[in-house]
Design a protein around this motif. Sequence first.
Motif, PDB file in Angstrom:
ATOM      1  N   UNK A 310      -8.817  -6.580  20.059  1.00 21.45           N
ATOM      2  CA  UNK A 310      -8.155  -7.061  18.847  1.00 21.45           C
ATOM      3  C   UNK A 310      -7.086  -6.055  18.433  1.00 21.45           C
ATOM      4  N   UNK A 311      -5.896  -6.554  18.156  1.00 19.26           N
ATOM      5  CA  UNK A 311      -4.785  -5.709  17.741  1.00 19.26           C
ATOM      6  C   UNK A 311      -4.441  -6.008  16.294  1.00 19.26           C
ATOM      7  N   UNK A 312      -4.377  -4.953  15.486  1.00 18.80           N
ATOM      8  CA  UNK A 312      -3.943  -5.082  14.092  1.00 18.80           C
ATOM      9  C   UNK A 312      -2.559  -4.471  13.973  1.00 18.80           C
ATOM     10  N   UNK A 313      -1.597  -5.225  13.446  1.00 17.68           N
ATOM     11  CA  UNK A 313      -0.225  -4.754  13.282  1.00 17.68           C
ATOM     12  C   UNK A 313       0.082  -4.667  11.793  1.00 17.68           C
ATOM     13  N   UNK A 314       0.422  -3.487  11.326  1.00 19.69           N
ATOM     14  CA  UNK A 314       0.761  -3.263   9.927  1.00 19.69           C
ATOM     15  C   UNK A 314       2.262  -3.465   9.766  1.00 19.69           C
ATOM     16  N   UNK A 315       2.659  -4.528   9.096  1.00 19.94           N
ATOM     17  CA  UNK A 315       4.074  -4.845   8.935  1.00 19.94           C
ATOM     18  C   UNK A 315       4.627  -4.427   7.569  1.00 19.94           C
ATOM     19  N   UNK A 316       3.866  -3.603   6.849  1.00 18.83           N
ATOM     20  CA  UNK A 316       4.377  -3.136   5.553  1.00 18.83           C
ATOM     21  C   UNK A 316       5.458  -2.078   5.752  1.00 18.83           C
ATOM     22  N   UNK A 317       6.563  -2.170   4.995  1.00 19.80           N
ATOM     23  CA  UNK A 317       7.561  -1.084   5.038  1.00 19.80           C
ATOM     24  C   UNK A 317       6.936   0.216   4.560  1.00 19.80           C
ATOM     25  N   UNK A 318       7.207   1.291   5.272  1.00 18.59           N
ATOM     26  CA  UNK A 318       6.669   2.603   4.911  1.00 18.59           C
ATOM     27  C   UNK A 318       7.791   3.454   4.341  1.00 18.59           C
ATOM     28  N   UNK A 319       7.975   3.370   3.021  1.00 14.75           N
ATOM     29  CA  UNK A 319       9.077   4.061   2.366  1.00 14.75           C
ATOM     30  C   UNK A 319       8.762   5.526   2.063  1.00 14.75           C
ATOM     31  N   UNK A 320       7.473   5.858   1.995  1.00  9.88           N
ATOM     32  CA  UNK A 320       7.094   7.244   1.706  1.00  9.88           C
ATOM     33  C   UNK A 320       6.941   7.538   0.230  1.00  9.88           C
ATOM     34  N   UNK A 321       7.745   6.905  -0.610  1.00 12.35           N
ATOM     35  CA  UNK A 321       7.670   7.072  -2.059  1.00 12.35           C
ATOM     36  C   UNK A 321       7.564   5.689  -2.675  1.00 12.35           C
ATOM     37  N   UNK A 322       6.579   5.470  -3.504  1.00 10.14           N
ATOM     38  CA  UNK A 322       6.377   4.201  -4.166  1.00 10.14           C
ATOM     39  C   UNK A 322       6.554   4.405  -5.665  1.00 10.14           C
ATOM     40  N   UNK A 323       7.541   3.728  -6.214  1.00 16.91           N
ATOM     41  CA  UNK A 323       7.811   3.826  -7.652  1.00 16.91           C
ATOM     42  C   UNK A 323       7.094   2.691  -8.367  1.00 16.91           C
ATOM     43  N   UNK A 324       6.326   3.009  -9.373  1.00 18.53           N
ATOM     44  CA  UNK A 324       5.657   1.978 -10.157  1.00 18.53           C
ATOM     45  C   UNK A 324       5.828   2.290 -11.645  1.00 18.53           C
ATOM     46  N   UNK A 325       5.728   1.262 -12.434  1.00 12.30           N
ATOM     47  CA  UNK A 325       5.910   1.416 -13.881  1.00 12.30           C
ATOM     48  C   UNK A 325       4.684   0.884 -14.586  1.00 12.30           C
ATOM     49  N   UNK A 326       4.188   1.676 -15.480  1.00 10.65           N
ATOM     50  CA  UNK A 326       3.039   1.251 -16.290  1.00 10.65           C
ATOM     51  C   UNK A 326       3.480   1.147 -17.743  1.00 10.65           C
ATOM     52  N   UNK A 327       3.474  -0.060 -18.254  1.00 10.12           N
ATOM     53  CA  UNK A 327       3.893  -0.293 -19.651  1.00 10.12           C
ATOM     54  C   UNK A 327       2.751   0.003 -20.605  1.00 10.12           C
TER      55      UNK A 327
END
Length: 327
Positions: A310-327
Amino acid sequence: MADGSSVRAAIVQAAPVPLAVGAGIFALQDHITAALDLGARVIAFGETFLGGYPLWLDEAPGAALWDHPGTRALHAALMNEAIRPGDARLAPVQELVDRSGALVSVGAHERVRSSLYNCQILHRPGLPPLLHRKLVPTHGERLIWARGDGSTLQTHDDSEIGAVGSLICWEHWMPLARAAMHNQGEAVHFAAWPTVRETYAIASRHYAFEGRCFVLAAGTIQTRDDVLDGLDRCAMGSEARHAARALIEAMPGGQLQHGGSMIIGPDAQVLAQAGSGYEILTADLELAQIAQALTALDSDGHYARPDVFELHVDTRPREGVVWSRQD
């Protein structure tokens, strides 16, 4: 895919305009037009055709030394010239593709933020270009290119001829990358190389046989004088230019990339093969051959063992930095 149909494919085996990507894009349009005039509707160019393969990494003694002034100057030149996401300079190429209905795959240096990537750009009519970034730069290439991620391990599926995809150079010796591409059911595969050497031809023919697809193994031609000419077209300071020229002139003279492009059927038979000079190589791809070849082997289907592997392929972009906002 219409199994009884045929499509003419072409590989444009030509010299790039090294370093000077803007000038290379103008030349690219003429090359595409020449292939279209021959009836081609699937057109391939070799690895990093826009910007040229960085021959100094292999050919110039000392290029890998820490802080080598020539290497630094050439890297800066490519950073300035490289294709960027949404690059407006490629608009005339897209217009050619839109008018003709052809698919055009061309290698390029791509800049994302402050890193360079070895990428293959698939121009497709009526749609934005589809990019594949090389997953692992090979050996000395790691001095210049970053590693791609699974987000560009994909195919173009909205095509009358079936799925179309690409891998670059030594990715063809990554078994799991091949398996991921075979799972997407390619009808035509672009295999981008600098020169299609004997072992590279073996890898390309093996890919065609294993994937039951047509393979366009595209090489380029390039000389030291080509690189010097490209350097003269780039804007840079006199000190950097002197250092870059000295490194390039340390390379052997004459031809350093030798073409060898070939078009291969899904039974691994060579349909057309180029020599070592400029050439537009063409062949008519009889798409019915794909289903016929699948009778004996479907490496992603009846010849697979999903109960064992079984092969699992991770197709998520790997940007290294994830910016998130918490209101």
